[in-house]
Design an enzyme around this catalytic site. Sequence first.
Site, PDB file in Angstrom:
ATOM      1  N   SER A  12       0.694  -1.203  -0.148  1.00 34.42           N
ATOM      2  CA  SER A  12      -0.015  -0.011   0.276  1.00 34.42           C
ATOM      3  C   SER A  12       0.939   1.442  -0.063  1.00 34.42           C
ATOM      4  O   SER A  12       0.462   2.419   0.575  1.00 34.42           O
ATOM      5  CB  SER A  12      -0.796  -0.154   1.334  1.00 34.42           C
ATOM      6  OG  SER A  12      -0.014   0.003   2.267  1.00 34.42           O
ATOM      7  N   GLY A  13       1.997   1.206  -0.576  1.00 31.69           N
ATOM      8  CA  GLY A  13       2.861   2.190  -0.848  1.00 31.69           C
ATOM      9  C   GLY A  13       2.250   3.168  -2.011  1.00 31.69           C
ATOM     10  O   GLY A  13       1.232   3.137  -2.609  1.00 31.69           O
ATOM     11  N   ASN A  14       3.242   4.105  -2.525  1.00 31.11           N
ATOM     12  CA  ASN A  14       2.784   5.126  -3.542  1.00 31.11           C
ATOM     13  C   ASN A  14       2.231   4.335  -4.823  1.00 31.11           C
ATOM     14  O   ASN A  14       1.088   4.570  -5.152  1.00 31.11           O
ATOM     15  CB  ASN A  14       4.007   5.804  -3.869  1.00 31.11           C
ATOM     16  CG  ASN A  14       3.719   6.785  -4.813  1.00 31.11           C
ATOM     17  OD1 ASN A  14       4.511   6.972  -5.903  1.00 31.11           O
ATOM     18  ND2 ASN A  14       3.083   7.778  -4.607  1.00 31.11           N
ATOM     19  N   LYS A 121       9.411  -4.023  -9.107  1.00 33.52           N
ATOM     20  CA  LYS A 121      10.578  -3.820 -10.006  1.00 33.52           C
ATOM     21  C   LYS A 121      11.941  -3.975  -9.280  1.00 33.52           C
ATOM     22  O   LYS A 121      12.357  -3.242  -8.530  1.00 33.52           O
ATOM     23  CB  LYS A 121      10.363  -2.480 -10.667  1.00 33.52           C
ATOM     24  CG  LYS A 121       9.320  -2.210 -11.295  1.00 33.52           C
ATOM     25  CD  LYS A 121       9.160  -0.891 -11.946  1.00 33.52           C
ATOM     26  CE  LYS A 121       7.808  -0.979 -12.915  1.00 33.52           C
ATOM     27  NZ  LYS A 121       7.566   0.398 -13.554  1.00 33.52           N
ATOM     28  N   LYS A 205      15.947  -1.196 -15.432  1.00 35.68           N
ATOM     29  CA  LYS A 205      15.999   0.290 -15.939  1.00 35.68           C
ATOM     30  C   LYS A 205      16.026   0.986 -14.837  1.00 35.68           C
ATOM     31  O   LYS A 205      16.615   2.238 -14.631  1.00 35.68           O
ATOM     32  CB  LYS A 205      14.613   0.680 -16.609  1.00 35.68           C
ATOM     33  CG  LYS A 205      13.361   0.148 -15.917  1.00 35.68           C
ATOM     34  CD  LYS A 205      12.707   1.460 -15.113  1.00 35.68           C
ATOM     35  CE  LYS A 205      11.662   0.914 -14.158  1.00 35.68           C
ATOM     36  NZ  LYS A 205      11.027   2.044 -13.653  1.00 35.68           N
ATOM     37  N   ASN A 272      14.053   7.222  -8.740  1.00 37.64           N
ATOM     38  CA  ASN A 272      15.626   6.681  -8.903  1.00 37.64           C
ATOM     39  C   ASN A 272      16.423   8.056  -9.672  1.00 37.64           C
ATOM     40  O   ASN A 272      17.438   8.240  -8.813  1.00 37.64           O
ATOM     41  CB  ASN A 272      15.580   5.587  -9.624  1.00 37.64           C
ATOM     42  CG  ASN A 272      15.229   4.407  -8.944  1.00 37.64           C
ATOM     43  OD1 ASN A 272      15.953   3.724  -8.074  1.00 37.64           O
ATOM     44  ND2 ASN A 272      13.977   3.903  -9.164  1.00 37.64           N
TER      45      ASN A 272
END
Length: 351
Positions: A12-14, A121, A205, A272
């Site tokens: 439930s993060g961003n 990711k 990426k 990032n």
Amino acid sequence: MAAPLKVCIVGSGNWGSAIARIIGSNAQKLQCFATTVKMWVYEEMVNGKKLSEIINTEHENVKYLPGYKLPENVVAVPQLRDAADGADLLVFVVPHQFIRKLCDEMMGCVSERARGITLIKGIDEGPEGLKLISDIIREKMGIDVSVLMGANIANEVAAEKFCESTIGSKVLENGLLFKDLLQTPNFRITVVDDADTVELCGALKNIVAVGAGFCDGLQCGDNTKAAVIRLGLMEMIAFAKLFSKDDSVSSATFLESCGVADLITTCYGGRNRRVAEAFAKTGKSIEELEKEMLNGQKLQGPLTSAEVYHILKQKGLVEKFPLFTAVYQICFEDKPVRDMITCLQSHPEHL
């Protein structure tokens, strides 16, 4: 008619909260999904209140996605086993370093017909080298796992700005089912069968984006950043081909949203890049910047660069991936940020 499929969002993060907006809305409209969507929330206190209680009363994740309402059928659940109990569809969206522990915790509580999709990711390193997050979930939970990756900055998805994404699925039927769960007029999804490459794109990426951020911090300009993106893409393709289990890597996959599109958006707009730029300008550590800029959420690029570096070292292939290696050494071995430029100048592509 089959019973509607129960959905559990693990995280439930961003990004998890942004995707919960879509899933909650689609679950209300489509009869094949149960209306109530459970979202596991790592419990923490925000302004003296439990985050799960804030989400369930205000219908907003005020810490990780402020300003965007969640549908009222999305229910925050602080106990993971309660959230996953009887779930048919599991949507994994947590930092990759926690996935093993969470899978162990969920063992035996999901439905017998459960399927999963990972939006995570990152990659893991096992004793044999590379380990995909989908493989960890598949092995630990005994379920089929698809992956979703793409040029999807969470706040833009939450704001319902148009974007594309890619589902990689080894079982087409499951890929199409998750497409139904996740697609909207402004979130368009393509399903491909090259699932491992889709997943690797999503992880690798982030390393390239850290390199792009270093260049921004050094004020190198757009031409240099374009070189980082191109050489980074070359290393992504080479790494995918090197570690593919069955030579199944399709160059066409890199032209999907999960490939070049995600690489471009992350190198210009993602966290990032942003944190790496601050790292180059301020000299602060990645940990300090995570606390300052990301509410303490973990940055995936540096972690993935460490995992990739250890895998390459194990295989004796470090010198074939100078951009990946430079990012790791700048983040973890106190090499100067300017080494990013040196690595571009002497890249094997130019020799």
